[in-house]
Design a protein around this motif. Structure first.
Motif, PDB file in Angstrom:
ATOM      1  N   UNK A  18       0.783  -1.231  -0.081  1.00  0.00           N
ATOM      2  CA  UNK A  18       0.016  -0.007   0.024  1.00  0.00           C
ATOM      3  C   UNK A  18       0.771   1.327  -0.050  1.00  0.00           C
ATOM      4  N   UNK A  30     -13.691   4.258  -5.094  1.00  0.00           N
ATOM      5  CA  UNK A  30     -14.082   2.544  -4.851  1.00  0.00           C
ATOM      6  C   UNK A  30     -12.547   1.914  -5.233  1.00  0.00           C
ATOM      7  N   UNK A  31     -11.320   2.522  -5.096  1.00  0.00           N
ATOM      8  CA  UNK A  31     -10.266   1.600  -5.218  1.00  0.00           C
ATOM      9  C   UNK A  31      -9.875   1.086  -3.927  1.00  0.00           C
ATOM     10  N   UNK A  56     -11.339  -0.496  -1.817  1.00  0.00           N
ATOM     11  CA  UNK A  56     -11.729  -1.848  -1.819  1.00  0.00           C
ATOM     12  C   UNK A  56     -10.783  -2.737  -2.089  1.00  0.00           C
ATOM     13  N   UNK A  57     -10.039  -2.649  -3.364  1.00  0.00           N
ATOM     14  CA  UNK A  57      -9.128  -3.483  -3.730  1.00  0.00           C
ATOM     15  C   UNK A  57      -8.158  -4.153  -2.585  1.00  0.00           C
ATOM     16  N   UNK A  58      -7.765  -2.935  -1.895  1.00  0.00           N
ATOM     17  CA  UNK A  58      -6.680  -3.050  -0.934  1.00  0.00           C
ATOM     18  C   UNK A  58      -7.230  -3.765   0.452  1.00  0.00           C
ATOM     19  N   UNK A  59      -8.251  -2.952   0.905  1.00  0.00           N
ATOM     20  CA  UNK A  59      -8.740  -3.359   2.071  1.00  0.00           C
ATOM     21  C   UNK A  59      -9.654  -5.033   1.939  1.00  0.00           C
ATOM     22  N   UNK A  60      -9.659  -5.345   0.672  1.00  0.00           N
ATOM     23  CA  UNK A  60     -10.221  -6.594   0.490  1.00  0.00           C
ATOM     24  C   UNK A  60      -9.265  -7.411   0.384  1.00  0.00           C
ATOM     25  N   UNK A  61      -7.749  -7.159   0.534  1.00  0.00           N
ATOM     26  CA  UNK A  61      -6.917  -8.180   0.736  1.00  0.00           C
ATOM     27  C   UNK A  61      -6.149  -7.813   1.883  1.00  0.00           C
ATOM     28  N   UNK A  62      -4.940  -8.492   2.318  1.00  0.00           N
ATOM     29  CA  UNK A  62      -4.397  -8.385   3.624  1.00  0.00           C
ATOM     30  C   UNK A  62      -3.736  -7.193   3.719  1.00  0.00           C
ATOM     31  N   UNK A  63      -4.551  -6.119   3.951  1.00  0.00           N
ATOM     32  CA  UNK A  63      -4.048  -4.776   4.172  1.00  0.00           C
ATOM     33  C   UNK A  63      -4.901  -4.343   5.183  1.00  0.00           C
ATOM     34  N   UNK A 109     -16.488  -8.529   3.606  1.00  0.00           N
ATOM     35  CA  UNK A 109     -14.910  -8.146   3.318  1.00  0.00           C
ATOM     36  C   UNK A 109     -14.605  -7.452   4.385  1.00  0.00           C
ATOM     37  N   UNK A 168     -15.259  -4.211   4.449  1.00  0.00           N
ATOM     38  CA  UNK A 168     -15.316  -2.823   4.151  1.00  0.00           C
ATOM     39  C   UNK A 168     -16.498  -2.011   4.690  1.00  0.00           C
ATOM     40  N   UNK A 200      -7.785  -8.509   8.430  1.00  0.00           N
ATOM     41  CA  UNK A 200      -6.496  -8.521   7.651  1.00  0.00           C
ATOM     42  C   UNK A 200      -6.105 -10.269   7.579  1.00  0.00           C
ATOM     43  N   UNK A 205      -8.333 -12.028   5.206  1.00  0.00           N
ATOM     44  CA  UNK A 205      -8.067 -11.893   3.682  1.00  0.00           C
ATOM     45  C   UNK A 205      -6.748 -12.505   3.222  1.00  0.00           C
ATOM     46  N   UNK A 263     -12.681  -0.581 -10.542  1.00  0.00           N
ATOM     47  CA  UNK A 263     -12.233   0.823 -10.711  1.00  0.00           C
ATOM     48  C   UNK A 263     -10.677   0.805 -10.613  1.00  0.00           C
ATOM     49  N   UNK A 286      -0.068  -8.409  -2.375  1.00  0.00           N
ATOM     50  CA  UNK A 286      -0.959  -7.825  -1.047  1.00  0.00           C
ATOM     51  C   UNK A 286      -1.406  -8.934  -0.354  1.00  0.00           C
TER      52      UNK A 286
END
Ligand SMILES: Nc1ncnc2c1ncn2[C@@H]1O[C@H](COP(=O)(O)OP(=O)(O)OP(=O)(O)O)[C@@H](O)[C@H]1O
Ligand SMILES: [Mg+2]
Lengths: 533, 305
Positions: A287, A376-377, A379-386, B50, B52, B72, B75, B86, B103
Motif C-alpha cells: 500500500x 472505490x479503489x 476496496x481492492x486493498x482492504x479486500x486483501x491483507x491490508x 470483506x 469494508x 486482515x 483476507x 475501478x 498484497x
C-alpha cells in the motif's frame, strides 16, 4: 456547421448551474465578503491621511511589492490602499475558483464517463464544454458586478463608482482568464488532477513572474495575467486597458479549447498512451509503494514549485538591501531590532506566507486517501491483507515527509537566492530553523485532514477552508491589526516569528501534541467506519 | 466445515435498511450462487463480508473468525473480484495484477502468466485504456492466480465476452476440483446454474430462498407441451395447472412439480401422442419469485454496487 456542435448548450448550462449552485454561491459570497470587509476595516483603522501615509511608508519596499504588487503610494487613499493590498490576492483566489469549477466539468466529468452519456444524447459535440464556459463566464460577470457595486455601496469617499466597477472587473477578468487556462489544459491533460495541477501551476507562475518583474522591470509584468490586475490601478488612474486584455486573452483561450476539443477523441489527451511495464517493480509492493506511485509526479512538480517560490522571494532581498541603504529616513523610522539588519526583519513575514503555501502539497497528499475511497479503489486493498491502519498510516507517512521536504525546499530556495543577491548573505541555519519552526503548524493541518478522513469523511474539503482562513488572518492580520485571537485560531499564529522574536519551544511542542492527537483520532475513526463513496 | 457463516446480518445506511436479517452459509468445497434483483443487497452483503462495511447487527464469520475484527487475517485466504472494477489510470494491468497478488502474500508467477495468456490480456497497457471487460480480466487474473481458500466474486463476468465467460467458468470448475469454496453473485442465471451447487436468493435485503438447485426446482413448475388424440377436458380445473394455452403443436401449460403425477394421469386418459417437457430453469424460479407477490419497486433507487 459550427452551430450544430453547440446544440443544447443552453439547456446544459442550466444543468451545470443547478449542479453547482451551492458551490458557486459559496465562492461568490466568500470572495465578496473579503473584498468588502477590508476597506470597511481600513476606514476604522486609519483615521486620517497621515496615518495612511505612514502605512504607505512601511509598504514601500521591494518585499511588499513582490507580495502584493505595486500601488499608488504617493496618494494612499483608502481606495488606493484597498487596491494595493487586496486586489491581487483576491484575484488569485478568483483564479483558483475558476480552475476548480471548470476542470470539474471538463476533464473531471469526462474522466468519470459522464460526458460520454451526454454526448450520446442529441447534444452537440462542443456543447458541454461551452456550457461549462457559459456558466463560468456568468459567474465571473456576477463576481465583477457584485464586487463592483458592493464596494461602491460602502459609501467610502475615495471609492467612486468607476473605480469600484474596475476593481470588480479585475476580479471577474482574472476568473475568466484562468477559466480559459483550465479549459485548455482539460484538453491537453488526461486527468482532472493533471488539469488542476497544471492550471494552478500557471496561476502560481504568473504570480511569481509578476513578483520578480514588478521589482526588476515593471514593464515585463505585462507578460503575466496577474500583472494586468495591478495595472488597472483602480481608484487612481482607472485603467480599463488590462480588462480588455483579459477578455481578449480569455476569448482566445476559449476558442483554443474548443478547437482542441474538436480535433481529439473523447477520454484521450494529445499524448498517445505508451505501453508500460508488464510486471510491477520492486517498489510497487504494498500500500505504501502504491500511494507513493500515485503521488510522485504531483509531489515532484510541487517540490519544484516550492523551491521557485522560495527563490523568488529570496531574490527580492538584494533589492531590499540597496533600497534601505539609499533611504536614511526609513532606516530611522523602522526601529531596527538588535543584531538584525532591516532586510532580515522581513524574513518572518515571507516565511509565514511560504509555510502556508508549503502546507498545500502535504494536505493534498493526505486527502488523496479519501479521493481513492470515492473512486472505490480502496476496496481492492482492504479486500486483501491490508489493514486500515496500515493503509492510512502509509498516506500519513508520505504526507509528513512531504511537509518536511516542501518547507525545507522553500527555505533552501529562499536562502540560496538571497545569498546570491545580497552582499553579506544570510545565515542558512537561521533561515532553515525559522522555516522548520512552522512544520508543527503544517502537521496540525495534516492532522486535521487525517481526522476528517477518519471520522467525518464527507467533510474532508473543510481542511481547505481552514488553510485559507489561516492564510487570510496571517496575511491581513499584519496589515489590519486584527484582534490577537483571530490569529490564535490558526496553528500558524502560534509560531514565534524568528528571527524578530525569540524562538519559543513550548508552543511548537503543543502544536505537535495537537497534531498527534488529531492523527490518532483519525486513525482510530478510520478503523471503525464504513468505506464508501 | 463452514467457511462462511452469516447470522441475522442487518445493515443500515442512515434510516434505510439495506440488509434485514440475512442468513447465509457456505461450506468447504461448495460453490454458492447469490442472486437477486438490482438493489437487493448483494454487493452490500459482500462488502460486509470483506470488512469494508461494518455490520449494524448480526454475526459475520469467515473461517470461524469475525469478518470485521480479523479482516486482515481472513483476507490472506480470500480472493475478491468486485463487479465494477475501478483501477488506477496510470498503472499498467501487469503492475496492478502483481500488486494485488503481492498484497495477499502468495506469489504464483507461472500461474499469473498462464492466466494472462488464457484471458488474452495485454499487461503492458495503462489501465485508463482498458475496456470494461479488460478491467474485469485484471481483477479475475489477480484473484485466480492467488492461492486462496474462499473466492468472493461479485458479478465477475458482467463485462466478459462469451469466449471469456467460458474461460471464467473453466477457472471456477478448476477451483471446485481443488476443493475451494466460492460465493458467486451474478445476474447471469445460466452461469449460476452451470457452476453452483447451491443458490441463495436475496430480495429487499432478506434471503427468501436457499438450497441446492434440485431442492429449489422441487418448489417450481415444469413446462409441458402435449398433443392428444381426443381434446383434453377440464385441464384448467386441475390442481397445480397454470397458464394453459392452445398452440399449433398442441397444448402448452405449466404444472407444479408436486402435482405432476396427478396431472399426467389425467391427460393420459385422452391418448397422448406427443409429450415434451422442459425442466424448470432458474430463470423461471427467479421470475416466479419476483412476479408473484407485490409489484412494488425494489428498495432504494436500485443503486449500483
Ligand atoms: N453507501 C450507501 N448508502 C446508502 N445506501 C446504500 C449504500 N450502498 C448501497 N445502498 C443501498 O442499499 C441497497 C442494496 O444495494 P446493493 O449495492 O447491495 O445492491 P445489489 O444487490 O448489489 O444490486 P446490483 O444487482 O444492482 O449490483 C440499494 O438500495 C442501495 O441503494
Ligand atoms: Mg451489486
Amino acid at each position: 456547421m459550427a452551430l450544430k456542435h453547440l446544440t443544447k448548450t443552453g439547456q446544459l448550462s442550466r444543468f451545470i448551474l443547478r449542479l453547482d449552485r451551492v458551490k458557486v454561491s459559496l465562492w461568490l459570497i466568500g470572495i465578496t465578503f473579503f473584498t468588502l470587509i477590508v476597506p470597511a476595516a481600513f476606514e476604522g483603522l486609519y483615521e486620517n491621511q497621515q496615518e495612511r501615509d505612514a502605512m504607505a511608508e512601511t509598504m514601500a519596499n521591494p518585499a511588499m511589492t513582490a507580495m502584493v504588487g505595486p500601488g499608488n503610494l504617493e496618494n494612499y487613499t483608502t481606495g488606493a490602499m484597498t487596491t494595493h493590498q487586496m486586489l491581487l490576492m483576491t484575484a488569485l483566489v478568483a483564479g483558483l475558483m475558476s480552475i476548480l469549477l471548470v476542470s470539474r466539468h471538463t476533464r473531471g466529468d469526462e474522466e468519470d464517463g459522464r460526458i460520454e452519456l451526454i454526448r450520446s444524447l442529441p447534444a452537440g459535440r462542443l456543447s458541454y464544454l461551452n456550457a461549462a464556459l457559459v456558466v463560468i463566464t456568468g459567474t465571473s460577470v456576477v463576481l465583477a458586478l457584485i464586487n463592483g457595486f458592493g464596494l461602491y455601496a460602502l459609501g467610502i469617499e475615495t471609492m467612486d463608482l468607476a473605480g469600484s466597477l474596475l476593481y470588480g472587473a479585475g476580479l471577474g477578468g482574472t476568473a475568466l482568464v484562468f477559466a480559459g487556462v483550465a479549459a485548455v489544459f482539460a484538453q491537453l491533460s488526461e486527468s482532472s488532477r493533471g488539469t488542476i495541477g497544471l492550471s494552478i501551476g500557471v496561476l502560481l507562475f504568473s504570480y511569481l513572474f509578476r513578483a520578480v518583474t514588478d521589482i526588476s522591470n515593471e514593464s515585463l509584468s505585462w507578460l503575466s495575467p496577474l500583472g494586468w490586475v495591478t495595472k488597472t490601478e483602480a481608484y487612481t488612474n482607472n485603467n480599463w486597458g488590462p480588462i480588455f486584455l483579459m477578455v481578449v486573452a480569455a476569448a482566445i483561450l476559449f476558442i483554443l479549447a474548443n478547437y482542441l476539443q474538436s480535433i481529439r477523441d473523447l477520454e484521450s489527451g494529445f499524448l498517445p498512451s505508451k505501453p508500460g511495464r508488464s510486471t510491477a517493480s520492486s517498489f510497487l509492493q504494498g500500500p505504501l509503494g502504491l500511494a507513493w506511485r500515485l503521488q510522485r509526479t504531483g509531489a515532484f512538480f510541487w517540490a519544484i514549485g516550492m523551491f521557485v517560490l522560495g527563490a523568488s522571494y529570496g531574490s527580492v532581498m538584494g533589492d531590499m538591501e540597496s533600497f534601505f541603504e539609499g533611504n536614511e529616513m526609513l532606516q530611522q523610522m523602522l526601529q531596527p531590532v538588535e543584531g538584525l539588519t532591516l532586510t532580515e526583519q522581513f524574513i518572518p513575514m515571507l516565511l509565514i506566507v511560504m509555510s502556508i503555501m508549503a502546507t498545500v502539497p502535504p494536505v493534498i497528499a493526505m486527502n488523496k486517501l479519501r479521493g481513492e475511497e470515492k473512486k472505490e479503489r480502496l476496496d481492492h486493498l482492504l479486500g486483501r491483507a491490508v489493514s486500515r491502519t496500515q493503509l492510512m498510516g502509509g498516506y500519513l507517512l508520505l504526507a509528513v515527509l512531504n511537509a518536511f521536504i516542501m518547507i525545507s525546499l522553500t527555505a533552501i530556495g529562499l536562502w540560496s537566492a538571497a545569498d546570491a543577491v545580497m552582499e553579506e548573505g544570510l545565515s542558512f541555519s537561521m533561515i532553515y530553523g525559522a522555516a522548520l519552526a512552522y512544520l508543527p503548524a503544517t502537521l496540525v493541518m495534516v492532522g486535521l485532514a487525517v481526522f476528517l478522513a477518519g471520522v467525518l469523511p464527507k467533510l474532508t474539503p473543510f481542511v481547505w477552508a481552514y488553510v485559507l482562513y489561516s492564510f487570510f488572518v496571517v496575511y491581513l492580520g499584519n496589515l489590519m491589526q486584527f484582534p490577537e485571537w483571530t490569529a490564535k485560531i490558526s496553528p500558524f499564529g502560534h509560531v514565534a516569528q524568528v528571527p524578530v522574536e525569540e524562538a519559543a519551544f513550548l508552543p511548537l511542542f503543543l502544536l505537535c501534541v495537537v497534531a498527534a492527537a488529531l492523527m490518532a483520532l483519525g486513525l482510530i475513526g478510520f478503523r471503525k467506519r464504513d468505506i464508501s463513496a | 466445515m463452514s467457511m462462511l457463516k452469516v447470522t441475522n446480518l442487518t445493515k443500515k445506511f442512515g434510516d434505510f435498511k439495506a440488509l434485514d436479517g440475512v442468513n447465509l452459509e457456505v461450506n468447504e468445497g461448495e460453490i454458492m450462487g447469490f442472486i437477486g434483483p438490482n438493489g437487493a443487497g448483494k454487493s452490500t452483503t459482500i462488502k460486509v463480508l470483506l470488512g469494508i462495511l461494518k455490520a449494524t447487527d448480526g454475526e459475520v464469520q469467515i473461517f470461524g473468525k469475525d469478518a470485521w475484527d480479523d479482516a486482515v487475517e481472513i483476507h490472506k485466504r480470500v480472493a475478491y473480484v468486485p463487479g465494477d472494477v475501478n483501477l488506477w489510470p496510470n498503472l499498467t494491468g501487469g503492475e496492478v495484477i502483481d500488486l494485488f497478488v503481492k498484497l495477499r502474500g502468495t506469489n504464483h508467477k507461472s500461474r499469473r502468466d498462464e492466466l494472462i495468456e488464457k484471458f488474452s490480456l495485454d499487461p503492458k497497457k495503462k489501465c485508463r485504456t482498458y475496456s470494461k471487460g479488460n478491467r474485469q480480466k485484471v481483477a479475475l487474473i489477480a484473484a485466480f492466480s492467488s492461492d486462496a481458500d474462499l473466492y468472493i466474486l461479485d458479478e465477475p463476468t458482467s463485462g466478459l465476452d462469451p469466449l471469456m465467460e467460458n474461460i471464467f467458468q473453466e477457472c471456477v470448475k478448476d477451483l471446485k476440483k481443488q476443493g475451494k469454496s466460492v460465493l458467486l453473485s451474478s445476474h447471469i442465471l445460466s452461469e449460476v446454474e452451470k457452476l453452483c451447487d447451491k443458490v441463495a436468493i436475496i430480495r429487499k435485503g432478506t434471503i427468501i430462498e436457499t438450497g441446492t438447485l434440485a431442492e429449489l426446482r422441487h418448489l417450481t413448475r415444469t413446462q409441458l407441451l402435449i398433443e392428444t388424440k381426443k381434446p383434453v377436458k377440464n385441464l384448467a380445473e386441475l390442481k397445480g395447472v397454470h397458464d394453459v394455452e392452445v398452440k399449433e403443436q398442441g397444448l402448452s401449460f405449466q404444472v407444479d412439480t408436486e402435482e405432476l403425477d396427478n396431472v399426467l394421469r389425467h391427460v393420459s386418459q385422452f391418448g397422448v401422442l406427443k409429450l415434451e417437457s422442459a425442466p424448470p430453469t432458474l430463470e423461471d424460479l427467479f421470475m416466479r419469485h419476483y412476479e408473484s407477490g407485490d409489484n412494488e419497486a425494489t428498495p432504494g433507487a436500485g443503486g449500483g454496487n
